[in-house]
Design an enzyme around this catalytic site. Structure first.
Site, short mmCIF file in Angstrom:
data_model
loop_
_atom_site.label_atom_id
_atom_site.label_comp_id
_atom_site.label_asym_id
_atom_site.label_seq_id
_atom_site.Cartn_x
_atom_site.Cartn_y
_atom_site.Cartn_z
N GLU A 142 5.58 1.39 -10.80
CA GLU A 142 4.32 1.73 -11.46
C GLU A 142 3.55 2.75 -10.63
OE1 GLU A 142 2.64 -2.28 -13.50
OE2 GLU A 142 3.55 -2.46 -11.53
N CYS B 121 -6.34 -2.71 -8.50
CA CYS B 121 -5.78 -3.26 -7.26
C CYS B 121 -5.43 -4.73 -7.45
CB CYS B 121 -6.80 -3.15 -6.13
SG CYS B 121 -7.07 -1.50 -5.57
#
Ligand code: SF4
Length: 345
Positions: A93, A335
């Site tokens: 990703e 995150c």
């Protein structure tokens, strides 16, 4: 011999790699090949002024593979998550981050498929480690995002996606060198950030080697027990020694070291944590990067309602801070949320 991956080699290394295969390529040609294939995303046959002999040698001994774009999911805040497939089927990703200046982006890159660090608040940590990415795969992830960003430019990169960059040290540093090469990614060295959960031997090596990329150390707590709970692997390392490694890096670079602090309700948001931090890092210039936790689990870590008192405590302790927005949470791109899931069914 395995073919050479063009996106994983600097021009000098391409010359050396071909020489080991019995092919002599002038450095000027290697630079041109690098500038066109890596810097501009061209195919090898599109590189101008390459002799027939060298073209045949390149076709035989090199390759320039792309990653398959499986899905691009854009969140309302402009962050977009790229799900990419490597040639062996592994999914990686990248996240494209809009910067303040319109048309400018940063890209958050993964360094591994999954992660061995098992941080308790992180979806990647729960995947475990499948494998480390090769340098060319990280460069190819950047290239996939770059090639689709025709309305703007990628001017910075952060190694903060899946994986612990210092657990794949050589490949990450190689990828950073290619991304910051003027004819490659063209990203300024100081605009490349490498994060670490605090792997002390690699941090010392990094400091010794004198790299110009920015280092950010994920601390999250200055209490050894809390840190061990949050970071089961990195938390086993001696906290005082980690503080010394941070101090050494600050002294070597002459710059404050950013330390990441993911704020979690009832875990590390008590102002007493600031006192501990202040004692632990006394005399070391740091900038505390405050980040909101992103935990999609119903019983997971929650965002802290004590941001203001925590900030006040940092200010009172004379610790500079920066609030870091971690966007893309609507697309599992923020995150701590990267787990190679599709956003669409
Ligand atoms: S926070 Fe970073 S180091 Fe920790 S498990 Fe997640 S990806 Fe790995």
């Amino acid at each position: 011999m395995e073919p050479l991956e063009l996106q994983g080699l600097r021009p000098e290394e391409l010359v050396e790699g071909l020489e080991a295969r019995g092919v002599r390529l002038p450095l000027a040609q290697a630079r041109r090949i690098f500038a066109h294939t890596v810097g501009r995303g061209a195919a090898v046959d599109e590189v101008p002024r390459v002799s027939k002999t060298h073209r045949e040698a390149l076709a035989c001994h090199t390759r320039c593979r792309r990653l398959e774009v499986v899905e691009v999911a854009e969140d309302d805040d402009g962050f977009s998550k790229w799900l990419l497939r490597c040639p062996d089927g592994a999914l990686t990703e990248a996240v494209r981050i809009p910067l303040d200046k319109p048309g400018r982006y940063s890209v958050c890159l993964s360094s591994q498929v999954g992660c061995a660090m098992r941080c308790d608040f992180c979806a990647t940590g729960r995947l475990g480690l499948t494998r480390s990415l090769e340098a060319w795969e990280m460069v190819a992830a950047w290239a996939a995002v770059r090639d689709a960003t025709d309305d703007g430019r990628i001017t910075s990169a952060v190694f903060m996606g899946q994986g612990e960059p210092f657990h794949n040290y050589d490949a990450v540093l190689r990828a950073a060198a290619i991304l910051s090469h003027p004819n490659g990614g063209g990203i300024a060295q100081k605009a490349i950030t490498i994060s670490t959960v605090g792997l002390i031997p690699q941090m010392r090596r990094y400091t010794r080697e004198g790299h110009r990329y920015r280092l950010i150390v994920s601390l999250h707590s200055a209490d050894a027990d809390v840190r061990r709970r949050l970071l089961p692997v990195a938390g086993k390392l001696d906290l005082e020694d980690l503080a010394r490694a941070i101090a050494e890096h600050a002294a070597a670079t002459g710059q404050p070291v950013p330390v990441a602090w993911t704020l979690m309700a009832g875990v590390n948001d008590d102002p007493v944590e600031v006192e501990r931090l202040s004692t632990l890092l006394a005399g070391t210039p740091v900038i505390v990067n405050l980040i909101d936790v992103n935990d999609a689990r119903p019983d997971g870590y929650r965002r802290s309602p004590r941001l203001e008192p925590f900030r006040d405590a940092l200010a009172a302790a004379g610790l500079p801070m920066r609030r870091r927005y971690s966007g893309g949470s609507g697309r599992d791109a923020a995150c701590g949320m990267l787990a190679a899931r599709r956003a669409s069914p």
